[in-house]
Design an enzyme around this catalytic site. Structure first.
Site, PDB file in Angstrom:
ATOM      1  N   ASP A 106      -8.023  -4.992  -0.141  1.00  0.00           N
ATOM      2  CA  ASP A 106      -8.425  -5.798  -1.184  1.00  0.00           C
ATOM      3  C   ASP A 106      -8.197  -7.462  -0.916  1.00  0.00           C
ATOM      4  OD1 ASP A 106     -10.002  -4.046  -2.468  1.00  0.00           O
ATOM      5  OD2 ASP A 106      -7.994  -3.316  -3.519  1.00  0.00           O
ATOM      6  N   HIS A 138       0.933  -1.099   0.029  1.00  0.00           N
ATOM      7  CA  HIS A 138       0.107  -0.059  -0.069  1.00  0.00           C
ATOM      8  C   HIS A 138       0.827   1.214   0.015  1.00  0.00           C
ATOM      9  CE1 HIS A 138      -3.073   2.849   1.141  1.00  0.00           C
ATOM     10  NE2 HIS A 138      -3.949   1.832   0.668  1.00  0.00           N
TER      11      HIS A 138
HETATM   12  N1  ACO Z   1       3.966  -7.572  -4.627  1.00  0.00           N
HETATM   13  C1  ACO Z   1       5.351  -7.550  -5.095  1.00  0.00           C
HETATM   14  N2  ACO Z   1       6.158  -6.583  -4.878  1.00  0.00           N
HETATM   15  C2  ACO Z   1       5.680  -5.506  -4.505  1.00  0.00           C
HETATM   16  C3  ACO Z   1       4.353  -5.363  -4.390  1.00  0.00           C
HETATM   17  C4  ACO Z   1       3.481  -6.627  -4.405  1.00  0.00           C
HETATM   18  N3  ACO Z   1       2.173  -6.460  -4.433  1.00  0.00           N
HETATM   19  N4  ACO Z   1       3.924  -4.447  -3.847  1.00  0.00           N
HETATM   20  C5  ACO Z   1       5.160  -3.361  -3.705  1.00  0.00           C
HETATM   21  N5  ACO Z   1       6.157  -4.278  -4.277  1.00  0.00           N
HETATM   22  C6  ACO Z   1       7.500  -3.887  -4.258  1.00  0.00           C
HETATM   23  C7  ACO Z   1       7.889  -3.008  -5.430  1.00  0.00           C
HETATM   24  O1  ACO Z   1       8.444  -3.883  -6.550  1.00  0.00           O
HETATM   25  C8  ACO Z   1       9.009  -2.112  -4.882  1.00  0.00           C
HETATM   26  O2  ACO Z   1      10.231  -3.064  -4.947  1.00  0.00           O
HETATM   27  P1  ACO Z   1      11.565  -2.114  -5.246  1.00  0.00           P
HETATM   28  O3  ACO Z   1      11.732  -1.225  -3.968  1.00  0.00           O
HETATM   29  O4  ACO Z   1      12.447  -3.403  -4.890  1.00  0.00           O
HETATM   30  O5  ACO Z   1      11.436  -1.720  -6.201  1.00  0.00           O
HETATM   31  C9  ACO Z   1       8.776  -1.846  -3.556  1.00  0.00           C
HETATM   32  O6  ACO Z   1       7.761  -3.193  -3.135  1.00  0.00           O
HETATM   33  C10 ACO Z   1       7.857  -0.623  -3.269  1.00  0.00           C
HETATM   34  O7  ACO Z   1       6.641  -0.522  -4.068  1.00  0.00           O
HETATM   35  P2  ACO Z   1       6.228   0.533  -5.027  1.00  0.00           P
HETATM   36  O8  ACO Z   1       5.391  -0.036  -6.227  1.00  0.00           O
HETATM   37  O9  ACO Z   1       7.162   1.384  -5.236  1.00  0.00           O
HETATM   38  O10 ACO Z   1       5.358   1.085  -4.109  1.00  0.00           O
HETATM   39  P3  ACO Z   1       3.937   2.273  -4.483  1.00  0.00           P
HETATM   40  O11 ACO Z   1       3.568   2.902  -3.026  1.00  0.00           O
HETATM   41  O12 ACO Z   1       4.207   2.944  -5.556  1.00  0.00           O
HETATM   42  O13 ACO Z   1       2.707   1.388  -4.986  1.00  0.00           O
HETATM   43  C11 ACO Z   1       0.897  -0.123  -4.616  1.00  0.00           C
HETATM   44  C12 ACO Z   1       1.669   0.743  -3.976  1.00  0.00           C
HETATM   45  C13 ACO Z   1       0.343   0.246  -5.905  1.00  0.00           C
HETATM   46  C14 ACO Z   1      -0.403  -0.486  -3.694  1.00  0.00           C
HETATM   47  C15 ACO Z   1       1.602  -1.583  -4.802  1.00  0.00           C
HETATM   48  O14 ACO Z   1       1.885  -1.963  -3.433  1.00  0.00           O
HETATM   49  C16 ACO Z   1       1.157  -2.716  -5.513  1.00  0.00           C
HETATM   50  O15 ACO Z   1       0.990  -2.558  -6.726  1.00  0.00           O
HETATM   51  N6  ACO Z   1       0.264  -3.706  -4.848  1.00  0.00           N
HETATM   52  C17 ACO Z   1      -0.582  -4.586  -5.583  1.00  0.00           C
HETATM   53  C18 ACO Z   1      -1.803  -3.825  -5.853  1.00  0.00           C
HETATM   54  C19 ACO Z   1      -2.843  -3.747  -4.812  1.00  0.00           C
HETATM   55  O16 ACO Z   1      -2.892  -4.657  -4.068  1.00  0.00           O
HETATM   56  N7  ACO Z   1      -3.466  -2.580  -5.083  1.00  0.00           N
HETATM   57  C20 ACO Z   1      -4.394  -2.192  -4.141  1.00  0.00           C
HETATM   58  C21 ACO Z   1      -3.947  -1.077  -2.996  1.00  0.00           C
HETATM   59  S1  ACO Z   1      -5.111  -0.702  -1.945  1.00  0.00           S
HETATM   60  C22 ACO Z   1      -6.380   0.224  -2.604  1.00  0.00           C
HETATM   61  O17 ACO Z   1      -5.749   1.088  -3.686  1.00  0.00           O
HETATM   62  C23 ACO Z   1      -7.473   0.411  -2.336  1.00  0.00           C
END
Ligand code: ACO
Length: 430
Positions: free
Chosen positions: A364, A307
């Site tokens: 979610d 998140h």
């Molecule tokens: N699975 C694997 N790796 C992940 C995940 C995941 N679900 N989420 C984040 N990471 C990793 C990224 O690859 C990144 O790794 P790095 O530092 O080695 O590059 C690190 O964790 C940080 O992730 P970001 O994408 O930079 O974080 P951001 O804050 O931009 O994104 C997000 C947050 C979009 C929610 C992300 O965690 C994600 O894509 N999760 C899966 C989709 C999801 O469940 N979305 C619902 C969110 S809740 C809502 O909106 C109601």
């Protein structure tokens, strides 16, 4: 000015005032930065940017705290109802008995949609995703209530549009599903509560009596409360940006629905179930999927994990996980996807990749399992999220307009070609 930061740029010192919120959150006020220094700030994805002050929702992502107007989400989920929470979010206070009763009555009396809207439904193919249908129809409400286009409506006129939205969204959402199924549309019934009515419009067959299971009604009410607001997330920020141009409330909410649709935001709940189904169909090898999520050469992510602001367990996910066992037990449903979800969570939370990045289940991760048990089809999950988030979007829109915030218009640092002469087509070498 009691607290401030100093910025030194090209040898000159500038003072940036510090703004402090009621929960001791701190922000640097850079509103004069460009005028005084010629600089702007760069912050892709607004990871460190506060777009406004707000008195609606407080969340502390490090501690896993979420409160609506000062009330803990755990307490509201246990003791309140969705419409009471909607009133709280939009108008700032819990309603008294008479106010809540009038609010519920007003909403009940506006659940019908104009018959001409049915013709719009007829134009959508059955393959339409219900989120697209919902966004289009919410925007189309502007055509049926054109005075919503007036940016200077009285508070009473605005309140009527708010009531209409809260009342008609369940009807439009259920009809989007019926359209997809090719079923006849069910009309709202005034004798039913908000959630009962939605379930009736989704599941009643014209030839049979329909009595929604109280367990399902209660679970739905809880889920809507848990989704009702989440401060400046992607869709709320979208609603505010669109509303800041003084577009109508309906247009701003339609924009919010579209923003929510994406798989990185509300669309994740559909993706979670599809991911769990895939893991199940492939023999339930949870470890393999955890490895895939860690692999930077793979595009696979653990949906429902991570998140932008929670670096701790999402408090909503904690409540939903508890409710999941309860609802499935009461309904006598056993779902192998719940076992896979729990196994996946356990494996991820022990894995250093997820621990170091503070990736925990979000709202979610478990919500889809409950929706499945209620009989709600996967492609409707994000629509359910939109139904829940509606009061939050309205509250964010209303606060933005009441504060008379200026139009949202970010800056950029241009990195394209500098001025070059136009060469007529025939003289170009490539
Ligand atoms: N699975 C694997 N790796 C992940 C995940 C995941 N679900 N989420 C984040 N990471 C990793 C990224 O690859 C990144 O790794 P790095 O530092 O080695 O590059 C690190 O964790 C940080 O992730 P970001 O994408 O930079 O974080 P951001 O804050 O931009 O994104 C997000 C947050 C979009 C929610 C992300 O965690 C994600 O894509 N999760 C899966 C989709 C999801 O469940 N979305 C619902 C969110 S809740 C809502 O909106 C109601």
């Amino acid at each position: 000015m009691s607290r401030y930061a100093e910025l030194i740029f090209e040898g000159k010192k500038y003072i940036l005032p510090v703004v402090e919120g009621t929960e001791k959150e701190l922000g640097l006020d850079i509103s004069k930065l460009r005028d005084e220094t010629g600089l702007i700030t760069l912050d892709a994805g607004f990871k460190n940017t506060g777009s406004n002050t707000s008195a609606i929702t407080f969340l502390d992502g490090e501690l896993g705290i979420l409160r609506y107007r000062g009330y803990a989400i755990e307490e509201l989920a246990e003791k309140s109802t969705f419409l009471e929470v909607a009133h709280l979010l939009i108008y700032g206070e819990l309603p008294n008995k008479a106010t809540l009763s009038n609010f519920q009555k007003d909403i009940t009396m506006h659940t019908l949609v104009h018959e001409d809207m049915r013709k719009i439904f007829d134009g959508f193919p059955a393959s339409s995703h219900p989120m697209g249908v919902l966004a289009s129809l919410v925007c189309a409400l502007t055509a049926f209530y054109p005075n919503a286009l007036d940016p200077n409506l009285s508070p009473a006129e605005t309140d009527l549009h708010i009531i209409r939205l809260l009342a008609k969204m369940p009807t439009l959402a259920a009809w989007a599903y019926k359209n997809e199924m090719g079923h006849p549309l069910n009309y709202p019934k005034n004798s039913l509560s908000y959630c009962e009515n939605f379930l009736q419009m989704m599941f009643a067959y014209p030839t049979e009596d329909f009595h929604p299971d109280p367990v399902v009604v209660d679970a739905l009410d809880k889920l809507l409360i848990l989704h009702a607001d989440h401060e400046q997330n992607c869709s709320a920020a979208t609603v505010r940006v669109v509303g800041s141009s003084h577009a109508s409330l309906y247009s701003a909410i339609a924009a919010g629905i579209n923003a929510l649709w994406g798989p990185l935001h509300g669309g994740a709940n559909q993706e979670v179930i599809e991911m769990l189904q895939e893991i199940h169909a492939n023999g339930g090898n949870v470890k393999k999927y955890v490895e895939m999520a860690k692999d930077k050469n793979s595009t696979f992510r653990l949906m429902g994990f991570g998140h932008r602001v929670y670096k701790n367990y999402d408090p909503r996910a904690k409540i939903i996980k508890g409710a999941c066992d309860n609802v499935l037990n009461k309904l006598g449903v056993s779902d192998p996807l719940l076992d896979i979800a729990k196994e996946l969570e356990e494996a991820a939370l022990k894995d250093s990749y997820f621990v170091e990045r503070k990736l925990y289940p979000n709202v979610d991760f478990y919500s889809g399992v409950i929706y499945r048990a209620m009989g709600i089809p996967t492609e409707m999950f994000t629509v359910m999220f939109a139904l829940g988030r509606l009061p939050g979007w309205i509250a964010q829109w209303r606060e933005m307009r009441q504060m008379k915030l200026p139009i949202s218009r970010p800056r950029q640092i241009y990195t394209g070609a500098t001025l070059r002469p136009y060469v007529p087509m025939g003289n170009r070498e490539k």
